[in-house]
Design an enzyme around this catalytic site. Structure first.
Site, PDB file in Angstrom:
ATOM      1  N   LYS A  81      27.811  38.812  19.491  1.00 13.17           N
ATOM      2  CA  LYS A  81      28.376  39.767  20.443  1.00 13.17           C
ATOM      3  C   LYS A  81      29.793  40.087  19.979  1.00 13.17           C
ATOM      4  CE  LYS A  81      30.405  40.207  24.999  1.00 13.17           C
ATOM      5  NZ  LYS A  81      30.513  39.746  26.384  1.00 13.17           N
ATOM      6  N   GLY A 108      35.177  40.253  34.269  1.00 13.64           N
ATOM      7  CA  GLY A 108      35.575  39.296  35.304  1.00 13.64           C
ATOM      8  C   GLY A 108      36.043  39.916  36.593  1.00 13.64           C
ATOM      9  N   ALA A 157      29.699  43.253  31.673  1.00 10.68           N
ATOM     10  CA  ALA A 157      30.948  43.169  32.435  1.00 10.68           C
ATOM     11  C   ALA A 157      30.948  44.110  33.636  1.00 10.68           C
ATOM     12  CB  ALA A 157      32.175  43.478  31.583  1.00 10.68           C
ATOM     13  N   GLY A 158      31.474  43.604  34.725  1.00  8.45           N
ATOM     14  CA  GLY A 158      31.651  44.404  35.930  1.00  8.45           C
ATOM     15  C   GLY A 158      30.780  43.978  37.096  1.00  8.45           C
ATOM     16  N   ASN A 165      28.650  36.886  33.392  1.00  7.14           N
ATOM     17  CA  ASN A 165      29.127  35.505  33.399  1.00  7.14           C
ATOM     18  C   ASN A 165      29.789  35.181  34.739  1.00  7.14           C
ATOM     19  OD1 ASN A 165      30.809  33.429  30.892  1.00  7.14           O
ATOM     20  ND2 ASN A 165      30.425  32.969  33.022  1.00  7.14           N
ATOM     21  N   THR A 166      30.912  35.857  35.013  1.00 11.76           N
ATOM     22  CA  THR A 166      31.702  35.483  36.191  1.00 11.76           C
ATOM     23  C   THR A 166      30.949  35.699  37.499  1.00 11.76           C
ATOM     24  OG1 THR A 166      33.627  36.206  34.922  1.00 11.76           O
ATOM     25  CG2 THR A 166      33.987  35.740  37.244  1.00 11.76           C
TER      26      THR A 166
END
Lengths: 260, 80
Positions: free
Chosen positions: A102, A163, A189-190, A211-212
């Protein structure tokens, strides 16, 4: 739905949810959340070993085994093409020649917004060196197409800042990118909660990387399970094709046969 | 001089290298493998580069350091 596989670099996956391994309380929570997510592709970061600190401490890859998961090393924290290329080369050595990476080259610490000039430069070098590059990008449809044409195996526009949990901030751009694409498009992301993941999939994304949204939930393992379902629900809704929106009501029960 | 103990105090035979940014004194015969053994991380999933060049696992035993070498030893940790 058995045949509805996600294909990345000629490899088929059943799960359309890719997850990160950062920000968890400990390795037990990491393992449990990833298990609950059903993800088959899992991202990791590459960092210095902690010299002289707990040599017996378990390694992430002992918990998230490369035998079980496709490990996707990232270039998080890199702000130049050179650092990103170096990180990928170390990752390939670390993972015995595994060449799926990535690529992300960041431009600014406050937004972690991608630096697309250096991203393209790094992608060129990596592809020439035999890497299979899944690339984190801004949600610019022209840039996304360019990355595909260069030979990136997947293009991964942000839906919101890394994040941030802000959700799918510009669904129109994500849709434009998907419309033009011949490689898998992943929202990376987002995403903040399950409905965001479902929206991404309903737009026609091939998969979502997060992830987050999982690690930062009060109960990460439960959120991982929610995300798994949201991804599946969003995918099925996309394939089913949603009804057209209408400005006025349309009765679901027949008018004929009323007795009043 | 036996090739044991990378981190030595004998001033006649040491090299100064940097391991993950920290200065270290090692024997002039020290190989990458010796260094990993000294650090008790042999056999772990890691990758090594010296002066920004990968030193592959097959070369760990043969690769001897030079004075001033910058060594990076990395592994996988949690990340998105």
């Amino acid at each position: 739905m058995q045949d509805d596989k996600l294909i990345i670099a000629d490899k088929a996956y059943n799960s359309r949810l890719l997850v990160g391994t950062g920000k968890y309380k400990d390795l037990d929570e990491t393992r449990d959340a990833i298990e609950a997510s059903g993800a088959e592709i899992v991202t990791v970061a590459i960092r210095r070993t902690n010299i002289g600190q707990n040599p017996d401490e378990p390694n992430l890859l002992d918990v998230i085994s490369p035998d079980k998961y496709t490990i996707l090393p990232n270039t998080a924290g890199c702000y130049t093409a050179k650092d990103a290329v170096r990180t990928c080369q170390l990752a390939r050595e670390l993972l015995n020649g595994h060449d799926l990476v990535k690529l992300e080259v960041l431009g600014d610490q406050k937004t972690l917004y991608p630096n697309m000039v250096d991203t393209i430069e790094a992608a060129e070098v990596l592809i020439k060196d035999g890497f299979k590059v899944m690339v984190y990008t801004s949600d610019d449809p022209i840039i996304a197409k360019r990355l595909e044409e260069m030979g990136c195996v997947a293009v991964m526009p942000l839906a919101g800042l890394i994040g941030s949990g802000l959700g799918i901030c510009n669904p129109h751009n994500i849709r434009l990118i998907i419309e033009n694409a011949n490689v898998p498009i992943l929202v990376d992301a987002g995403v903040g909660t399950a409905s965001d993941a479902a929206i991404a999939m309903e737009l026609g994304c091939d998969a979502v990387l997060m992830n987050t949204a999982i690690a930062g939930a009060k109960n990460p393992v439960l959120m991982a399970s929610a995300m798994k379902k949201a991804i599946e629900a969003g995918r099925e809704a996309f394939l089913a094709g949603r009804m057209p929106k209408k400005a006025y009501a349309s009765a679901s029960s027949p008018i004929d046969g009323t007795f009043f | 001089m036996p090739r044991v103990g990378c981190f030595i105090s004998n001033k006649e035979f040491f090299l100064k290298i940097f391991v993950n940014g920290e200065p270290k004194q090692v024997a002039d015969t020290c190989s990458v493998q010796d260094l990993l053994a000294e650090m008790e991380i042999v056999g772990q999933r890691l990758a090594v580069e010296v002066n920004e060049e990968i030193v592959s696992k097959s070369r760990h035993a043969d690769y001897s350091f030079k004075d001033g070498d910058k060594v990076e030893i990395v592994h996988a940790i949690g990340g998105g």
